[in-house]
Design a protein around this motif. Structure first.
Motif, PDB file in Angstrom:
ATOM      1  N   SER A  43      43.395   7.077  59.807  1.00  0.00           N
ATOM      2  CA  SER A  43      44.834   6.838  59.932  1.00  0.00           C
ATOM      3  C   SER A  43      45.149   6.058  61.202  1.00  0.00           C
TER       4      SER A  43
ATOM      5  N   CYS B 200      46.750   2.942  54.467  1.00  0.00           N
ATOM      6  CA  CYS B 200      47.085   4.157  55.208  1.00  0.00           C
ATOM      7  C   CYS B 200      47.794   5.159  54.308  1.00  0.00           C
TER       8      CYS B 200
ATOM      9  N   GLU C 217      46.357   8.879  53.181  1.00  0.00           N
ATOM     10  CA  GLU C 217      47.139  10.112  53.346  1.00  0.00           C
ATOM     11  C   GLU C 217      47.336  10.825  52.011  1.00  0.00           C
TER      12      GLU C 217
END
Length: 94
Positions: A6, A35, A39
């Motif tokens: 991240s 990203c 996630e």
């Protein structure tokens, strides 16, 4: 383990745009999308881990001795049926 983190993707997403092509996403946009994907995959893995935990229900007697025990056993059995129908595992099932 993925080579993307991240922090690294955030760094790429916040850097200035060096791309000259307007039709393709910029490197910053690619990094932002990656990203988000990373996630989302981490959240999915955490939720799958929670779903793999079997449901433990209290023990019920096979031959209840009073109406209260019979009602309790029927309630637990109804719960077991509903939990299995929802696709969850119950401890003791094979």
């Amino acid at each position: 383990m993925t080579i993307l983190s991240s922090e690294r993707l955030h760094t790429l997403a916040t850097r200035p745009d060096d791309s000259e092509s307007a039709s393709l996403p910029s490197p910053a946009e690619w990094a932002a999308m990656a990203c988000e994907l990373l996630e989302a995959r981490q959240k999915i893995a955490a939720l799958e881990k929670q779903l793999m935990r079997p449901v433990t229900l209290p023990f019920t007697s096979a031959s209840p001795v009073c109406e209260i025990e019979a009602g309790y056993a029927a309630g637990v059995n109804d719960c077991k049926t509903a939990i299995r129908a929802a696709g969850f595992f119950i401890e003791g099932d094979d």
